[in-house]
Design an enzyme around this catalytic site. Structure first.
Site, PDB file in Angstrom:
ATOM      1  N   GLU A   1       3.195  27.480 -24.245  1.00  0.00           N
ATOM      2  CA  GLU A   1       1.948  26.826 -24.644  1.00  0.00           C
ATOM      3  C   GLU A   1       0.930  27.841 -25.156  1.00  0.00           C
ATOM      4  OE1 GLU A   1       3.680  26.538 -21.741  1.00  0.00           O
ATOM      5  OE2 GLU A   1       2.931  24.835 -20.601  1.00  0.00           O
TER       6      GLU A   1
ATOM      7  N   CYS B   1       1.059  24.493 -16.636  1.00  0.00           N
ATOM      8  CA  CYS B   1       0.502  25.091 -15.425  1.00  0.00           C
ATOM      9  C   CYS B   1      -1.024  25.196 -15.543  1.00  0.00           C
ATOM     10  CB  CYS B   1       1.120  26.466 -15.189  1.00  0.00           C
ATOM     11  SG  CYS B   1       0.565  27.724 -16.373  1.00  0.00           S
TER      12      CYS B   1
ATOM     13  N   CYS C   1      -2.180  27.447 -18.505  1.00  0.00           N
ATOM     14  CA  CYS C   1      -2.023  26.806 -19.813  1.00  0.00           C
ATOM     15  C   CYS C   1      -3.008  25.661 -19.990  1.00  0.00           C
ATOM     16  CB  CYS C   1      -0.583  26.340 -19.991  1.00  0.00           C
ATOM     17  SG  CYS C   1       0.572  27.735 -20.111  1.00  0.00           S
TER      18      CYS C   1
ATOM     19  N   HIS D   1       3.576  32.307 -21.831  1.00  0.00           N
ATOM     20  CA  HIS D   1       4.098  30.941 -21.738  1.00  0.00           C
ATOM     21  C   HIS D   1       4.147  30.325 -23.130  1.00  0.00           C
ATOM     22  CE1 HIS D   1       3.059  30.193 -17.223  1.00  0.00           C
ATOM     23  NE2 HIS D   1       3.585  31.400 -17.425  1.00  0.00           N
TER      24      HIS D   1
END
Length: 185
Positions: free
Chosen positions: A89, A117, A120, A87
């Site tokens: 992040e 999410c 993260c 991801h």
């Protein structure tokens, strides 16, 4: 999304005069919005565009030091890296940690186009990131009020400040357009 847990009355227009900033309260403190939020979110949007061009879910992230220096920028790369943790992040946090040679990202701000999410947000808490600024809510995966609210969970040893709704319409549009095009093919 109106009425969310971080939304406050009196939101003001921002980001090309069509966006709304929703001042966020945490323990009764209102965080001032400023042009830096928009500037950094535009960098995150550019990263999201890169992800979309590579057929990745278009999410972008930028991690900034307390001095305002950009430590890292990243876009989603789960498919290209064959990595479920790829991801934006997470990749930005990894790059920043390598850059400063410390897994603690103290006094930093993470800008991300979509509400982070659970994975993260867990990493944000472990890294002790001071503030998360995001664009649009994620009603299916969001961990800052949409499904869970990690920022207000007192059982965690760190609660980052949260600013929601920066360039919200643009952030929402880029991800909706991506999924709309995927459904049509």
């Amino acid at each position: 999304m109106p009425g969310g847990p971080h939304e406050q009355p009196g939101a003001q227009n921002y980001c090309n005069s069509s966006q709304t900033i929703r001042p966020v309260l945490k323990e009764g403190v209102q965080f001032a919005m400023n042009n830096t939020y928009e500037k950094m979110m535009r960098l995150a949007l550019a990263e999201a565009e890169k992800a979309g061009q590579n057929q990745e879910v278009p999410v972008g992230a930028v991690l900034v030091s307390a001095a305002g220096d950009t430590l890292a920028k990243a876009c989603n790369q789960t498919i290209g890296r064959a990595d479920p943790t790829g991801h934006a992040e997470i990749l930005a946090m990894r790059a920043a940690a390598q850059k400063i040679k410390n897994y603690r990202l103290l006094n930093t701000t993470l800008y991300v186009t979509i509400e982070p999410c659970v994975m993260c947000m867990g990493a944000v808490i472990h890294a002790r990131i001071a503030r998360v600024v995001y664009g649009a809510r994620d009603p299916k995966w969001g961990a800052l009020g949409s499904i869970y609210d990690f920022a207000t969970e007192k059982r965690f040893n760190h609660q980052p400040e949260i600013v929601a709704g920066i360039c919200e319409e643009e952030c929402r549009t880029i991800i909706q357009a991506f999924f709309r095009s995927r459904r049509q093919t």
